[in-house]
Scaffold this motif. Structure first.
Motif, mmCIF file in Angstrom:
data_model
loop_
_atom_site.group_PDB
_atom_site.id
_atom_site.type_symbol
_atom_site.label_atom_id
_atom_site.label_comp_id
_atom_site.label_asym_id
_atom_site.label_seq_id
_atom_site.Cartn_x
_atom_site.Cartn_y
_atom_site.Cartn_z
ATOM 1 N N LEU A 265 0.837 -1.198 0.000
ATOM 2 C CA LEU A 265 0.000 0.000 0.000
ATOM 3 C C LEU A 265 0.874 1.251 0.000
ATOM 4 C CD1 LEU A 265 -2.643 -1.117 2.671
ATOM 5 C CD2 LEU A 265 -2.729 -1.417 0.190
ATOM 6 N N ASP A 266 0.225 2.410 0.091
ATOM 7 C CA ASP A 266 0.952 3.679 0.122
ATOM 8 C C ASP A 266 0.334 4.572 1.192
ATOM 9 O OD1 ASP A 266 -1.477 4.141 -1.105
ATOM 10 O OD2 ASP A 266 -0.684 5.428 -2.676
ATOM 11 N N ILE A 267 0.956 5.737 1.404
ATOM 12 C CA ILE A 267 0.421 6.717 2.350
ATOM 13 C C ILE A 267 0.311 8.068 1.644
ATOM 14 C CG2 ILE A 267 1.346 5.509 4.357
ATOM 15 C CD1 ILE A 267 3.564 7.696 4.469
ATOM 16 N N ALA A 268 -0.416 8.996 2.257
ATOM 17 C CA ALA A 268 -0.706 10.268 1.591
ATOM 18 C C ALA A 268 0.396 11.305 1.766
ATOM 19 C CB ALA A 268 -2.033 10.835 2.104
ATOM 20 N N GLY A 269 1.080 11.292 2.917
ATOM 21 C CA GLY A 269 1.959 12.415 3.241
ATOM 22 C C GLY A 269 3.394 12.028 3.513
ATOM 23 N N THR A 270 4.100 12.903 4.225
ATOM 24 C CA THR A 270 5.523 12.717 4.499
ATOM 25 C C THR A 270 5.783 12.077 5.862
ATOM 26 O OG1 THR A 270 5.616 14.991 5.311
ATOM 27 C CG2 THR A 270 6.240 14.626 3.008
ATOM 28 N N GLU A 271 4.714 11.835 6.617
ATOM 29 C CA GLU A 271 4.830 11.092 7.871
ATOM 30 C C GLU A 271 3.570 10.275 8.075
ATOM 31 O OE1 GLU A 271 3.541 14.717 10.873
ATOM 32 O OE2 GLU A 271 5.670 14.400 10.450
ATOM 33 N N ALA B 85 13.647 9.064 8.232
ATOM 34 C CA ALA B 85 12.823 9.094 9.453
ATOM 35 C C ALA B 85 11.494 8.361 9.222
ATOM 36 C CB ALA B 85 12.562 10.542 9.866
ATOM 37 N N LEU B 86 10.921 8.537 8.037
ATOM 38 C CA LEU B 86 9.655 7.875 7.699
ATOM 39 C C LEU B 86 9.822 6.361 7.634
ATOM 40 C CD1 LEU B 86 6.688 7.903 6.709
ATOM 41 C CD2 LEU B 86 7.560 8.346 4.402
ATOM 42 N N THR B 87 10.861 5.893 6.944
ATOM 43 C CA THR B 87 11.052 4.441 6.816
ATOM 44 C C THR B 87 11.428 3.809 8.161
ATOM 45 O OG1 THR B 87 13.349 4.764 6.068
ATOM 46 C CG2 THR B 87 11.649 4.579 4.363
ATOM 47 N N ASP B 88 12.203 4.540 8.967
ATOM 48 C CA ASP B 88 12.528 4.030 10.307
ATOM 49 C C ASP B 88 11.266 3.892 11.151
ATOM 50 O OD1 ASP B 88 15.215 3.899 9.697
ATOM 51 O OD2 ASP B 88 15.779 5.701 10.826
ATOM 52 N N HIS B 89 10.359 4.866 11.029
ATOM 53 C CA HIS B 89 9.101 4.815 11.769
ATOM 54 C C HIS B 89 8.276 3.607 11.322
ATOM 55 C CE1 HIS B 89 5.284 7.144 13.274
ATOM 56 N NE2 HIS B 89 5.558 6.075 13.996
ATOM 57 N N MET B 90 8.217 3.382 10.011
ATOM 58 C CA MET B 90 7.484 2.217 9.503
ATOM 59 C C MET B 90 8.033 0.920 10.094
ATOM 60 S SD MET B 90 6.991 3.066 5.443
ATOM 61 C CE MET B 90 5.840 4.351 4.887
ATOM 62 N N ARG B 91 9.358 0.838 10.210
ATOM 63 C CA ARG B 91 9.966 -0.411 10.701
ATOM 64 C C ARG B 91 9.842 -0.562 12.210
ATOM 65 N NH1 ARG B 91 13.382 0.123 6.146
ATOM 66 N NH2 ARG B 91 12.860 -1.614 4.759
ATOM 67 N N ARG B 92 9.677 0.532 12.902
ATOM 68 C CA ARG B 92 9.407 0.398 14.345
ATOM 69 C C ARG B 92 8.039 -0.248 14.560
ATOM 70 N NH1 ARG B 92 11.828 5.507 14.594
ATOM 71 N NH2 ARG B 92 9.827 6.601 14.846
ATOM 72 N N ILE B 93 7.117 0.041 13.673
ATOM 73 C CA ILE B 93 5.768 -0.532 13.774
ATOM 74 C C ILE B 93 5.740 -1.951 13.211
ATOM 75 C CG2 ILE B 93 3.369 -0.271 12.986
ATOM 76 C CD1 ILE B 93 4.162 2.819 12.775
ATOM 77 N N PRO C 297 8.665 -4.363 11.780
ATOM 78 C CA PRO C 297 10.069 -4.624 11.418
ATOM 79 C C PRO C 297 10.237 -5.421 10.129
ATOM 80 C CG PRO C 297 9.707 -5.025 13.756
ATOM 81 C CD PRO C 297 8.350 -4.817 13.139
ATOM 82 N N ASP C 298 9.212 -6.199 9.764
ATOM 83 C CA ASP C 298 9.321 -7.066 8.588
ATOM 84 C C ASP C 298 8.803 -6.411 7.304
ATOM 85 O OD1 ASP C 298 6.704 -6.942 9.415
ATOM 86 O OD2 ASP C 298 6.329 -9.102 9.387
ATOM 87 N N ILE C 299 8.349 -5.172 7.361
ATOM 88 C CA ILE C 299 7.738 -4.528 6.197
ATOM 89 C C ILE C 299 8.771 -4.361 5.076
ATOM 90 C CG2 ILE C 299 8.165 -2.078 6.753
ATOM 91 C CD1 ILE C 299 4.732 -3.409 5.719
ATOM 92 N N LEU C 300 8.349 -4.567 3.842
ATOM 93 C CA LEU C 300 9.179 -4.278 2.671
ATOM 94 C C LEU C 300 8.804 -2.894 2.150
ATOM 95 C CD1 LEU C 300 9.017 -7.691 0.744
ATOM 96 C CD2 LEU C 300 10.980 -6.760 1.992
ATOM 97 N N ILE C 301 9.783 -2.054 1.923
ATOM 98 C CA ILE C 301 9.519 -0.684 1.464
ATOM 99 C C ILE C 301 10.131 -0.515 0.073
ATOM 100 C CG2 ILE C 301 9.745 1.772 1.978
ATOM 101 C CD1 ILE C 301 10.133 0.988 4.940
ATOM 102 N N ALA C 302 9.311 -0.005 -0.861
ATOM 103 C CA ALA C 302 9.716 0.080 -2.267
ATOM 104 C C ALA C 302 9.493 1.485 -2.813
ATOM 105 C CB ALA C 302 8.926 -0.942 -3.091
ATOM 106 N N VAL C 303 10.030 1.720 -4.002
ATOM 107 C CA VAL C 303 9.863 2.988 -4.697
ATOM 108 C C VAL C 303 10.092 2.726 -6.179
ATOM 109 C CG1 VAL C 303 12.298 3.709 -4.587
ATOM 110 C CG2 VAL C 303 10.492 5.456 -4.560
ATOM 111 N N ASP C 304 9.599 3.613 -7.035
ATOM 112 C CA ASP C 304 9.933 3.582 -8.460
ATOM 113 C C ASP C 304 11.036 4.608 -8.694
ATOM 114 O OD1 ASP C 304 8.128 1.644 -9.573
ATOM 115 O OD2 ASP C 304 6.494 3.060 -9.266
ATOM 116 N N PRO D 81 21.965 0.455 5.264
ATOM 117 C CA PRO D 81 23.035 0.814 6.198
ATOM 118 C C PRO D 81 22.496 1.480 7.455
ATOM 119 C CG PRO D 81 22.950 2.390 4.386
ATOM 120 C CD PRO D 81 21.954 1.310 4.055
ATOM 121 N N ALA D 82 23.155 1.244 8.565
ATOM 122 C CA ALA D 82 22.791 1.890 9.837
ATOM 123 C C ALA D 82 23.556 3.211 9.921
ATOM 124 C CB ALA D 82 23.140 0.978 11.002
ATOM 125 N N ILE D 83 23.023 4.229 9.240
ATOM 126 C CA ILE D 83 23.703 5.523 9.190
ATOM 127 C C ILE D 83 22.726 6.646 9.499
ATOM 128 C CG2 ILE D 83 25.525 4.852 7.566
ATOM 129 C CD1 ILE D 83 23.799 5.964 5.296
#
Length: 340
Positions: free
Chosen positions: A7-13, A45-53, A55-62, A311-313
């Motif tokens: 799925l996707d989300i509407a905003g930046t957070e 920050a957004l992807t880190d937040h997603m993984r806190r909720i 941890p197994d989520i796959l995050i993609a982009v075009d 990377p953990a950066i």
């Protein structure tokens, strides 16, 4: 556990509604669009937040380059892959080297901000399709295969899984499947000898494929992404492809021939897709989620291969990924300027 719905989300957070969706077991992925991007720091920050909720989520982009590039502000503007094809005609060695550099540069920037993979590369022919056009490397298989192979090598060197699209080929279809039904009336033999060859020849390197929302009506009445013939018979049995199969966006106009979003996701998964994308329509996303709540989860081992080496950066407002990154960016920028 990784669910079958991206799925996707509407905003930046994340909103509270987004968080609740992320917690649904059948949600296995999130795709980011340009509206979700402000800066590298914000994306991380957004992807880190997603993984806190989850941890197994796959995050993609075009993030293909050229016209299709969601990460812009603070990221390298990559050339369209068709520019590499133009160079290949005159300077094949330089074009192949640049293809590898583009694959690495795209992947290293995407991974740095916490995104697992980009849906790339496009393996279609640049034939008659305006929606494909210079997203494709070239107008012939002899040029596409070596260029795409090097792009794939670059992605792998960075630690990113790849997705070849749009199987068995969208480039020879004039209609844009985003906004219209797309029909290809050629025989299977013609499609096999022409458009399919880039996918077949590169299959040993491919981690995933995305079938086209095109109806090849001499072969099967359903769009390829809803077709057990294309997915089970051709891809899995004849070609022995064991990678992940992602549906193209199930809200695209060419997918609507199947039914509502609930029917579409069910048919795509039953045909053999591992994960279905439902984008830019939250009502459709809810319908799709409800429709598959009781279905078994997809092949976990297969989907887990799409996990990127993130990377953990700490990311600042602008990226700084080291000397090789700086040098490669300069090289790509010089190449782009040579076309102006």
């Amino acid at each position: 556990m990784i669910g079958a719905l991206m799925l996707d989300i509407a905003g930046t957070e994340l909103t509270q509604e987004d968080i609740e969706l992320l917690q649904a077991p059948q949600v296995g992925g999130m795709i980011l669009f340009a509206r979700n991007i402000q800066s590298p720091q914000q994306v991380r920050a957004l992807t880190d937040h997603m993984r806190r909720i989850r941890p197994d989520i796959l995050i993609a982009v075009d993030q293909e380059g050229g016209r299709v590039q969601r990460l812009k502000q603070g990221f390298t503007a990559l050339p369209a892959m068709g520019r590499l094809g133009e160079l290949y005609v005159h300077k094949p060695e330089q074009a192949l080297w640049l293809a590898e550099q583009c694959g690495w540069l795209m992947a290293i920037e995407v991974l740095a901000v916490g995104i697992d993979f980009s849906f790339a590369p496009v393996l279609d022919l640049n034939a008659v399709s305006d929606v494909i056009g210079d997203r494709a490397f070239a107008n012939n298989i002899q040029d596409i295969v070596p260029l795409a192979a090097e792009f794939l090598n670059g992605m792998k060197r960075a630690g990113m899984a790849n997705t070849g699209k749009h199987f068995p080929g969208h480039g020879s279809v004039k209609a844009d499947s985003h906004v219209a039904a797309a029909i290809d009336s050629r025989s299977y033999e013609e499609i096999y000898q022409q458009d399919m060859q880039s996918f077949i020849q590169l299959m040993p390197q491919l981690d995933a494929l995305m079938p086209a929302h095109v109806i090849y009506d001499q072969v099967d009445p359903n769009p390829a992404g809803f077709s057990a013939y294309w997915i089970q018979h051709v891809l899995r049995q004849q070609l022995n492809f064991d990678g992940v199969l992602f549906s193209d966006d199930l809200t695209m106009q060419a997918a609507c021939v199947v039914g509502d979003a609930g029917v579409r996701i069910q048919v795509a998964l039953q045909a053999g897709c591992d994960m279905g994308l439902v984008c830019n329509d939250r009502a459709a996303a809810s319908t799709a989620l409800q429709a598959i709540t009781d279905l078994p989860l997809p092949n976990q081992q297969r989907l887990a291969r799409m996990r990127g080496k993130i990377p953990a950066i700490q990311i600042g407002q602008s990226l700084d990924l080291g000397p090789e990154w700086h040098t490669t960016r300069e090289t790509i920028e010089q190449f782009k300027q040579s076309f102006h």
